[in-house]
Design a protein around this motif. Structure first.
Motif, PDB file in Angstrom:
ATOM      1  N   TYR A  31     -19.709  41.169 -64.108  1.00  0.00           N
ATOM      2  CA  TYR A  31     -19.426  41.660 -65.464  1.00  0.00           C
ATOM      3  C   TYR A  31     -19.503  40.499 -66.462  1.00  0.00           C
ATOM      4  CZ  TYR A  31     -17.234  43.412 -69.601  1.00  0.00           C
ATOM      5  OH  TYR A  31     -17.015  43.728 -70.918  1.00  0.00           O
ATOM      6  N   GLY A  32     -18.935  39.359 -66.078  1.00  0.00           N
ATOM      7  CA  GLY A  32     -18.944  38.192 -66.977  1.00  0.00           C
ATOM      8  C   GLY A  32     -20.361  37.787 -67.366  1.00  0.00           C
ATOM      9  N   ALA A  33     -21.296  37.928 -66.432  1.00  0.00           N
ATOM     10  CA  ALA A  33     -22.676  37.511 -66.712  1.00  0.00           C
ATOM     11  C   ALA A  33     -23.462  38.587 -67.450  1.00  0.00           C
ATOM     12  CB  ALA A  33     -23.385  37.174 -65.396  1.00  0.00           C
ATOM     13  N   THR A  34     -23.097  39.852 -67.258  1.00  0.00           N
ATOM     14  CA  THR A  34     -23.927  40.939 -67.803  1.00  0.00           C
ATOM     15  C   THR A  34     -23.250  41.725 -68.925  1.00  0.00           C
ATOM     16  OG1 THR A  34     -23.032  42.529 -66.217  1.00  0.00           O
ATOM     17  CG2 THR A  34     -25.018  41.322 -65.541  1.00  0.00           C
ATOM     18  N   LEU A  35     -21.917  41.654 -68.970  1.00  0.00           N
ATOM     19  CA  LEU A  35     -21.091  42.445 -69.897  1.00  0.00           C
ATOM     20  C   LEU A  35     -21.369  43.946 -69.773  1.00  0.00           C
ATOM     21  CD1 LEU A  35     -21.076  40.138 -73.063  1.00  0.00           C
ATOM     22  CD2 LEU A  35     -19.425  40.259 -71.198  1.00  0.00           C
ATOM     23  N   ARG A  36     -21.764  44.342 -68.563  1.00  0.00           N
ATOM     24  CA  ARG A  36     -22.011  45.780 -68.326  1.00  0.00           C
ATOM     25  C   ARG A  36     -20.860  46.377 -67.509  1.00  0.00           C
ATOM     26  NH1 ARG A  36     -27.595  46.679 -65.760  1.00  0.00           N
ATOM     27  NH2 ARG A  36     -26.787  48.793 -65.793  1.00  0.00           N
ATOM     28  N   PRO A  37     -20.037  47.227 -68.139  1.00  0.00           N
ATOM     29  CA  PRO A  37     -18.877  47.794 -67.428  1.00  0.00           C
ATOM     30  C   PRO A  37     -19.270  48.560 -66.163  1.00  0.00           C
ATOM     31  CG  PRO A  37     -18.737  48.256 -69.783  1.00  0.00           C
ATOM     32  CD  PRO A  37     -20.089  47.654 -69.551  1.00  0.00           C
ATOM     33  N   ALA A  38     -20.473  49.096 -66.126  1.00  0.00           N
ATOM     34  CA  ALA A  38     -20.896  49.844 -64.928  1.00  0.00           C
ATOM     35  C   ALA A  38     -20.962  48.936 -63.713  1.00  0.00           C
ATOM     36  CB  ALA A  38     -22.257  50.484 -65.163  1.00  0.00           C
ATOM     37  N   LEU A  39     -21.076  47.612 -63.936  1.00  0.00           N
ATOM     38  CA  LEU A  39     -21.274  46.698 -62.807  1.00  0.00           C
ATOM     39  C   LEU A  39     -19.978  46.092 -62.271  1.00  0.00           C
ATOM     40  CD1 LEU A  39     -24.532  44.803 -63.857  1.00  0.00           C
ATOM     41  CD2 LEU A  39     -24.269  46.867 -62.487  1.00  0.00           C
ATOM     42  N   ASN A  40     -18.854  46.314 -62.984  1.00  0.00           N
ATOM     43  CA  ASN A  40     -17.623  45.757 -62.417  1.00  0.00           C
ATOM     44  C   ASN A  40     -17.075  46.708 -61.349  1.00  0.00           C
ATOM     45  OD1 ASN A  40     -16.052  47.779 -63.648  1.00  0.00           O
ATOM     46  ND2 ASN A  40     -15.769  46.556 -65.499  1.00  0.00           N
ATOM     47  N   ALA A  41     -15.955  46.321 -60.732  1.00  0.00           N
ATOM     48  CA  ALA A  41     -15.443  47.120 -59.606  1.00  0.00           C
ATOM     49  C   ALA A  41     -15.105  48.541 -60.050  1.00  0.00           C
ATOM     50  CB  ALA A  41     -14.212  46.429 -59.027  1.00  0.00           C
ATOM     51  N   PHE A  67     -25.859  46.962 -55.424  1.00  0.00           N
ATOM     52  CA  PHE A  67     -26.270  45.731 -54.740  1.00  0.00           C
ATOM     53  C   PHE A  67     -25.975  44.489 -55.584  1.00  0.00           C
ATOM     54  CE2 PHE A  67     -28.469  46.776 -50.769  1.00  0.00           C
ATOM     55  CZ  PHE A  67     -28.412  48.173 -50.844  1.00  0.00           C
ATOM     56  N   GLN A  68     -25.562  44.708 -56.833  1.00  0.00           N
ATOM     57  CA  GLN A  68     -25.255  43.542 -57.665  1.00  0.00           C
ATOM     58  C   GLN A  68     -23.750  43.252 -57.586  1.00  0.00           C
ATOM     59  OE1 GLN A  68     -26.806  41.350 -61.581  1.00  0.00           O
ATOM     60  NE2 GLN A  68     -27.092  43.525 -61.561  1.00  0.00           N
ATOM     61  N   CYS A  69     -23.359  42.568 -56.509  1.00  0.00           N
ATOM     62  CA  CYS A  69     -21.950  42.239 -56.263  1.00  0.00           C
ATOM     63  C   CYS A  69     -21.961  41.027 -55.347  1.00  0.00           C
ATOM     64  CB  CYS A  69     -21.261  43.421 -55.580  1.00  0.00           C
ATOM     65  SG  CYS A  69     -19.631  43.026 -54.917  1.00  0.00           S
ATOM     66  N   THR A  70     -21.241  39.983 -55.724  1.00  0.00           N
ATOM     67  CA  THR A  70     -21.251  38.771 -54.897  1.00  0.00           C
ATOM     68  C   THR A  70     -20.255  38.868 -53.730  1.00  0.00           C
ATOM     69  OG1 THR A  70     -19.551  37.660 -56.177  1.00  0.00           O
ATOM     70  CG2 THR A  70     -21.829  37.334 -56.917  1.00  0.00           C
ATOM     71  N   THR A  71     -19.577  40.010 -53.610  1.00  0.00           N
ATOM     72  CA  THR A  71     -18.509  40.203 -52.610  1.00  0.00           C
ATOM     73  C   THR A  71     -17.457  39.078 -52.689  1.00  0.00           C
ATOM     74  OG1 THR A  71     -19.694  39.134 -50.765  1.00  0.00           O
ATOM     75  CG2 THR A  71     -20.033  41.491 -51.036  1.00  0.00           C
ATOM     76  N   CYS A  72     -17.213  38.637 -53.925  1.00  0.00           N
ATOM     77  CA  CYS A  72     -16.319  37.483 -54.124  1.00  0.00           C
ATOM     78  C   CYS A  72     -14.855  37.829 -53.891  1.00  0.00           C
ATOM     79  CB  CYS A  72     -16.487  36.923 -55.532  1.00  0.00           C
ATOM     80  SG  CYS A  72     -15.857  38.005 -56.830  1.00  0.00           S
ATOM     81  N   ALA A  73     -14.519  39.121 -53.958  1.00  0.00           N
ATOM     82  CA  ALA A  73     -13.149  39.609 -53.730  1.00  0.00           C
ATOM     83  C   ALA A  73     -12.173  39.287 -54.863  1.00  0.00           C
ATOM     84  CB  ALA A  73     -12.584  39.129 -52.387  1.00  0.00           C
ATOM     85  N   SER A  74     -12.657  38.845 -56.017  1.00  0.00           N
ATOM     86  CA  SER A  74     -11.748  38.619 -57.156  1.00  0.00           C
ATOM     87  C   SER A  74     -11.093  39.928 -57.564  1.00  0.00           C
ATOM     88  CB  SER A  74     -12.516  38.110 -58.372  1.00  0.00           C
ATOM     89  OG  SER A  74     -12.963  36.829 -58.155  1.00  0.00           O
ATOM     90  N   CYS A  75     -11.862  41.004 -57.535  1.00  0.00           N
ATOM     91  CA  CYS A  75     -11.308  42.306 -57.939  1.00  0.00           C
ATOM     92  C   CYS A  75     -10.201  42.720 -56.972  1.00  0.00           C
ATOM     93  CB  CYS A  75     -12.408  43.364 -58.002  1.00  0.00           C
ATOM     94  SG  CYS A  75     -13.476  43.382 -56.567  1.00  0.00           S
ATOM     95  N   PHE A  76     -10.454  42.577 -55.678  1.00  0.00           N
ATOM     96  CA  PHE A  76      -9.472  42.953 -54.651  1.00  0.00           C
ATOM     97  C   PHE A  76      -8.186  42.151 -54.846  1.00  0.00           C
ATOM     98  CE2 PHE A  76      -8.571  42.834 -49.808  1.00  0.00           C
ATOM     99  CZ  PHE A  76      -7.718  43.914 -49.910  1.00  0.00           C
ATOM    100  N   SER A  81      -3.925  48.491 -57.169  1.00  0.00           N
ATOM    101  CA  SER A  81      -3.977  49.639 -56.244  1.00  0.00           C
ATOM    102  C   SER A  81      -4.507  49.246 -54.869  1.00  0.00           C
ATOM    103  CB  SER A  81      -4.878  50.730 -56.829  1.00  0.00           C
ATOM    104  OG  SER A  81      -4.433  51.087 -58.107  1.00  0.00           O
ATOM    105  N   GLY A  82      -4.818  47.972 -54.681  1.00  0.00           N
ATOM    106  CA  GLY A  82      -5.249  47.495 -53.363  1.00  0.00           C
ATOM    107  C   GLY A  82      -6.603  48.029 -52.929  1.00  0.00           C
ATOM    108  N   VAL A  83      -7.502  48.240 -53.874  1.00  0.00           N
ATOM    109  CA  VAL A  83      -8.831  48.760 -53.505  1.00  0.00           C
ATOM    110  C   VAL A  83      -9.692  47.599 -52.981  1.00  0.00           C
ATOM    111  CG1 VAL A  83     -10.863  50.020 -54.310  1.00  0.00           C
ATOM    112  CG2 VAL A  83      -8.622  50.505 -55.327  1.00  0.00           C
ATOM    113  N   ASP A  84     -10.098  47.702 -51.724  1.00  0.00           N
ATOM    114  CA  ASP A  84     -10.871  46.611 -51.095  1.00  0.00           C
ATOM    115  C   ASP A  84     -12.355  46.799 -51.437  1.00  0.00           C
ATOM    116  OD1 ASP A  84     -12.009  44.646 -49.557  1.00  0.00           O
ATOM    117  OD2 ASP A  84     -10.980  45.179 -47.702  1.00  0.00           O
ATOM    118  N   VAL A  85     -12.691  46.410 -52.653  1.00  0.00           N
ATOM    119  CA  VAL A  85     -14.050  46.663 -53.148  1.00  0.00           C
ATOM    120  C   VAL A  85     -15.137  45.992 -52.296  1.00  0.00           C
ATOM    121  CG1 VAL A  85     -15.579  46.421 -55.163  1.00  0.00           C
ATOM    122  CG2 VAL A  85     -13.191  47.057 -55.466  1.00  0.00           C
TER     123      VAL A  85
END
Ligand code: SF4
Ligand code: SF4
Length: 367
Positions: A31-41, A67-76, A81-85
């Motif tokens: 999201y930080g790189a694209t500012l597109r809300p559709a791409l965040n968790a 497929f555009q997700c670094t699996t960085c786990a910052s969202c988790f 709510s404990g969503v393991d994105v």
């Protein structure tokens, strides 16, 4: 309605638990790189709910988002709510691959690892002028990025191990292939078998990895369980080095970037800092650190599939290095070093190193 895909069977409750609070938006590097809300968790969870409700289909139109997700786990880490994105995204990618829908870069990576023993489709690995496959106390497992893209860094790490008189051997290693599971495929059993056989043949009691991702793969994937059964421990090099004394210091201002695979995914925050504090009394933290460290943008296959956005994520991280007033940025992941070094602007005067390389250079200077 019967679940159509495994992601729904496994994660339906979690996806529905997403309260749309948006706490994940501020910490999502994509999201930080694209500012597109559709791409965040949150955007991804909303999309998957639509798939579960039968409103949209999983197909190529969703590749860009899922497929555009670094699996960085910052969202988790930040999700009330404990969503393991990351786990959900990995499962969705598997479901998409199963229906023949995949980002071409990830499909290519899978094809490469069917034919070559490394992710770069290269024939000759650097041998670092050291013995391979000998009996030793430790195996040092380099990882693909360290072997084929950051070989100077790897050479310095090996020099440091030599200086510390560690009894290690290299092996004719092949890709651990853990990354395949991040992008929707199965870990390559043949590659795992080759690594296990070559590690066990050395009689080593432990594997030291330069790559946090390889450490994660060896420690957590069932295909590598045989190592544990034979009593072989797997340590990341930061864990191995924390009790050594180096006898060198720098007065430069030093900061540390937590690689997602080492920090959020393995909980290793203190060991690298213990080592750095021994050599750098002027250690400073960046604004986002430890559990909240910003992702460098290289993970989850994003560097290969979305290189421009990957660099934009790295630049956001580098802005924090400048803001902290650091002259030296240390980390301990060749993937992070590679992406952050590529993203560094000429006007940014700080240097980017693996900690091991930096210590080795201090020792060179002291001689
Ligand atoms: S932080 Fe968690 S609950 Fe909130 S929007 Fe993001 S994924 Fe949903
Ligand atoms: S895992 Fe990282 S990149 Fe993926 S949605 Fe969560 S915060 Fe964004």
């Amino acid at each position: 309605m019967e679940a159509k895909y495994d992601f729904e069977r496994k994660f339906r409750e979690q996806i529905l638990q997403c309260s749309r609070c948006g706490f994940c938006q501020a910490v999502c590097p994509v999201y930080g790189a694209t500012l597109r809300p559709a791409l965040n968790a949150r955007g991804k969870m909303l999309l998957l709910k639509e798939v579960m409700d039968g409103k949209i289909e999983l197909n190529d139109d969703l590749i860009e988002t899922l497929f555009q997700c670094t699996t960085c786990a910052s969202c988790f880490e930040n999700c009330p709510s404990g969503v393991d994105v990351p786990a959900i995204i990995k499962q969705v990618r598997t479901d998409m691959v199963n229906i023949g829908s995949c980002h071409p870069a990830f499909k290519g990576m899978h094809e490469v690892l069917e034919k070559y023993p490394n992710i770069y489709a290269e024939d000759e690995a650097e041998d670092f002028d050291r013995e391979h496959n000998r009996k030793a106390e430790y195996v040092f497992f380099v990882g693909c990025v360290g072997l084929y893209r950051e070989d100077e860094s790897t050479e310095a790490t090996l020099e440091l191990l030599d200086r510390l008189e560690v009894d290690y051997t290299l092996i004719d290693e092949v890709c651990c292939s853990g990354v395949l599971e991040d992008v929707g495929y199965k870990l390559n059993e043949n590659l795992a078998r080759t690594n296990i056989d070559r590690i066990l043949a050395t009689g080593a009691g432990a594997v030291i990895t330069g790559c946090p991702y390889c450490a994660r793969t060896f420690n957590n994937k069932p295909q590598y369980e045989e190592l544990k059964k034979h009593g072989v421990k797997v340590l990341h090099v930061t864990q191995f080095l924390k009790d050594f004394a180096f006898g060198v210091t720098t007065h430069k201002v030093v900061t540390y970037h937590d690689p997602c695979d080492l920090g959020r995914h393995c909980g290793i925050y203190d060991e690298p800092r213990e080592t750095i504090r021994k050599i750098a009394p002027n250690f400073v933290e960046m604004r986002h650190n430890r559990e909240n460290a910003l992702c460098c943008g290289a993970g989850g296959g994003v560097r290969g599939a979305y290189p421009k956005n990957s660099l934009a994520m790295a630049r956001k991280r580098l802005e924090e290095v400048e803001a902290a007033g650091a002259e030296i940025l240390l980390t301990e992941c060749n993937s992070c070093v590679h992406n952050l070094s590529n993203a560094k602007l000429r006007k940014q005067k700080f240097k980017v190193y693996n900690t091991t390389r930096f210590i080795n250079e201090l020792m060179d200077d002291a001689e």
